[in-house]
Design an enzyme around this catalytic site. Structure first.
Site, short mmCIF file in Angstrom:
data_model
loop_
_atom_site.label_atom_id
_atom_site.label_comp_id
_atom_site.label_asym_id
_atom_site.label_seq_id
_atom_site.Cartn_x
_atom_site.Cartn_y
_atom_site.Cartn_z
N LYS A 231 0.82 -1.22 0.00
CA LYS A 231 0.00 0.00 0.00
C LYS A 231 0.85 1.26 0.00
O LYS A 231 0.46 2.27 -0.59
CB LYS A 231 -0.94 0.01 1.21
CG LYS A 231 -2.09 -0.96 1.06
CD LYS A 231 -3.23 -0.60 1.98
CE LYS A 231 -4.41 -1.52 1.74
NZ LYS A 231 -5.46 -1.37 2.74
N LYS B 233 -4.69 -10.14 -6.78
CA LYS B 233 -5.88 -10.31 -5.96
C LYS B 233 -7.01 -9.38 -6.43
O LYS B 233 -6.73 -8.24 -6.81
CB LYS B 233 -5.45 -9.95 -4.52
CG LYS B 233 -6.41 -10.26 -3.45
CD LYS B 233 -5.83 -9.84 -2.10
CE LYS B 233 -5.75 -8.33 -1.96
NZ LYS B 233 -5.58 -7.84 -0.60
N LYS C 83 -10.38 -3.74 -3.91
CA LYS C 83 -11.22 -2.53 -3.96
C LYS C 83 -10.51 -1.40 -4.67
O LYS C 83 -11.13 -0.51 -5.23
CB LYS C 83 -11.54 -2.06 -2.53
CG LYS C 83 -12.42 -2.99 -1.72
CD LYS C 83 -12.48 -2.48 -0.28
CE LYS C 83 -13.18 -3.44 0.65
NZ LYS C 83 -12.71 -3.35 2.03
P1 TYM Z 1 -10.62 -5.68 3.86
O1 TYM Z 1 -11.63 -4.62 4.09
O2 TYM Z 1 -9.53 -5.43 2.88
O3 TYM Z 1 -11.33 -7.02 3.40
C1 TYM Z 1 -12.44 -7.55 4.11
C2 TYM Z 1 -12.37 -9.07 4.10
O4 TYM Z 1 -12.38 -9.56 2.75
C3 TYM Z 1 -11.28 -10.44 2.53
N1 TYM Z 1 -10.83 -10.27 1.15
C4 TYM Z 1 -10.76 -11.29 0.26
N2 TYM Z 1 -11.05 -12.59 0.36
C5 TYM Z 1 -10.88 -13.35 -0.76
N3 TYM Z 1 -10.44 -12.84 -1.95
C6 TYM Z 1 -10.13 -11.54 -2.09
N4 TYM Z 1 -9.71 -11.06 -3.25
C7 TYM Z 1 -10.30 -10.69 -0.95
N5 TYM Z 1 -10.07 -9.36 -0.73
C8 TYM Z 1 -10.41 -9.14 0.56
C9 TYM Z 1 -10.23 -9.98 3.53
O5 TYM Z 1 -9.30 -11.01 3.80
C10 TYM Z 1 -11.08 -9.61 4.73
O6 TYM Z 1 -11.37 -10.76 5.51
N6 TYM Z 1 -7.58 -5.44 7.79
C11 TYM Z 1 -8.85 -5.93 7.35
C12 TYM Z 1 -10.03 -5.42 8.14
C13 TYM Z 1 -9.92 -5.60 9.62
C14 TYM Z 1 -10.05 -6.81 10.33
C15 TYM Z 1 -9.89 -6.46 11.73
C16 TYM Z 1 -10.29 -8.13 9.98
C17 TYM Z 1 -9.67 -4.62 10.52
N7 TYM Z 1 -9.67 -5.12 11.79
C18 TYM Z 1 -9.94 -7.42 12.73
C19 TYM Z 1 -10.34 -9.08 10.99
C20 TYM Z 1 -10.18 -8.72 12.36
C21 TYM Z 1 -9.04 -5.49 5.90
O7 TYM Z 1 -8.43 -4.59 5.43
O8 TYM Z 1 -10.01 -6.17 5.25
#
Ligand code: TYM
Length: 342
Positions: A111, A194, A197
């Site tokens: 990032k 991947k 977003k």
């Molecule tokens: P974020 O918002 O990027 O993504 C949310 C969830 O979606 C999953 N994900 C995917 N799974 C499969 N294929 C993909 N291409 C894909 N892109 C995203 C992510 O693994 C995630 O589960 N840091 C985290 C948010 C967070 C969090 C937490 C998660 C903040 N605090 C505490 C668990 C526990 C994030 O940026 O997710």
């Protein structure tokens, strides 16, 4: 009963990877476990967010949680900034985590890009806030997609170091739950990247706000290859797809993996069904399935987005319950650290 915590960032463009890799699994867990699902707005601002869009995107993730089937009475749904314990515990973890640990985080490197010095300090300490999210509830199990595994290992290290430094058994061991067959959904344009977003190309992902036409159009335009689809003989003894196969045709196996995840079919079933066919036949079948499975959710999301009063009330109620859960844990943690509470 396990205590489950997970979160999704309200940064817009919520997509099929978020749904299949995370949100859909949240739904299944709520029947048997104590589940807390957060819209992590504090995490979102580690990169610039337009304030009006952030509010809208927070409602969008909440609507996706509800439309996917999370029950706001059985589970807790709230946005992070309404519960002060997250930021407060994160400060303590800023003082527990070591710079060397944070330096290893691949997501920060991705990032921040080439200009690390221009990234926000928040982006660097992001994993400490993630650890705080989970441990403010003493949660033990965290359903996520594969890309969050490294962050969860760091959260586990933070909990262990805290316990060790203060000589307590206070924070539990965190277990990632990386469930289902779509733990890493790839871009529709490039099977080695991947689905994300932040990809500049909207054709790279299926957004949870896409209508039936857009879903079908994007899947038909998805990058594929000219070969026929293989049969189940390429799978290993456990019926899993070997890595070497996946790497040899990343786009083909990504699309077939999406099919299997949506249909809830194994690799054996998907490969048997499409063996010997070309993408000319497979893509329309995938588009039809995706529309059939996603339309009820995207439709319900739209209905909820038109009723922001209801969505906001869900978040308000969830936040109140989340504060009730996290506040005693934070106070106990402050006492362990030696903060005087006269
Ligand atoms: P974020 O918002 O990027 O993504 C949310 C969830 O979606 C999953 N994900 C995917 N799974 C499969 N294929 C993909 N291409 C894909 N892109 C995203 C992510 O693994 C995630 O589960 N840091 C985290 C948010 C967070 C969090 C937490 C998660 C903040 N605090 C505490 C668990 C526990 C994030 O940026 O997710």
């Amino acid at each position: 009963m396990k205590r489950i915590f997970s979160g999704v960032q309200p940064t817009g463009n919520l997509h099929l990877g978020n749904y299949l890799g995370a949100i859909r699994n949240f739904v299944g867990l709520q029947e048997e476990h104590d589940c807390i699902y957060c819209v992590v707005d504090l995490h979102a601002i580690t990169v610039w967010q337009d304030p009006a869009e952030l509010k809208q995107n927070t409602r969008e993730v909440t609507a996706a949680y509800l439309a996917a089937g999370i029950n706001p009475k059985a589970s807790i749904i709230f946005n992070q900034s309404q519960v002060p314990a997250h930021a407060e515990l994160a400060w303590i973890f800023n003082c527990v985590a070591r710079l060397g640990w944070l330096d290893r985080m691949t997501q920060f490197k991705d990032k921040a890009g080439k200009h690390k010095e221009r990234a926000s300090a928040g982006l660097y300490v992001y994993p400490n806030l993630m650890a705080a999210d989970i441990l403010a509830y003493q949660a033990t199990h965290v359903p996520v997609g594969e890309d969050q595994k490294q962050h969860l290992e760091l959260a586990r290290d933070i909990a262990q170091k805290f316990n060790h430094d203060y000589g307590v058994e206070f924070f539990p061991v965190i277990e990632p739950l990386i469930l289902g067959s779509a733990t890493r959904v790839m871009s529709l344009r490039d099977g080695t990247k991947k689905m994300s977003k932040s990809d500049a190309s909207d054709l790279s992902r299926i957004n949870m706000t896409d209508d039936a036409d857009a879903i079908a159009r994007k899947l038909k335009k998805a990058t594929s290859d000219p070969d026929f689809l293989p049969g189940p003989e390429i799978l290993d003894e456990q019926g899993a797809l070997p890595d070497a196969e996946r790497k040899s045709r990343p786009e083909a196996f990504n699309l077939m993996g999406i099919y299997g995840a949506l249909a809830q079919e194994s690799w054996t079933e998907v490969l048997t069904r499409f063996e010997g066919q070309g993408f000319g036949a497979f893509k329309p079948a995938l588009a039809e399935l995706a529309v059939e499975k996603l339309r009820p959710i995207t439709g319900e999301m739209q209905r909820l987005m038109d009723d922001p009063g209801y969505v906001d009330a869900v978040l308000r109620d969830g936040a109140e319950r989340a504060r009730g859960r996290s506040e005693p844990i934070l106070q106990a943690c402050y006492d362990i650290v030696g903060f005087l509470r006269p």
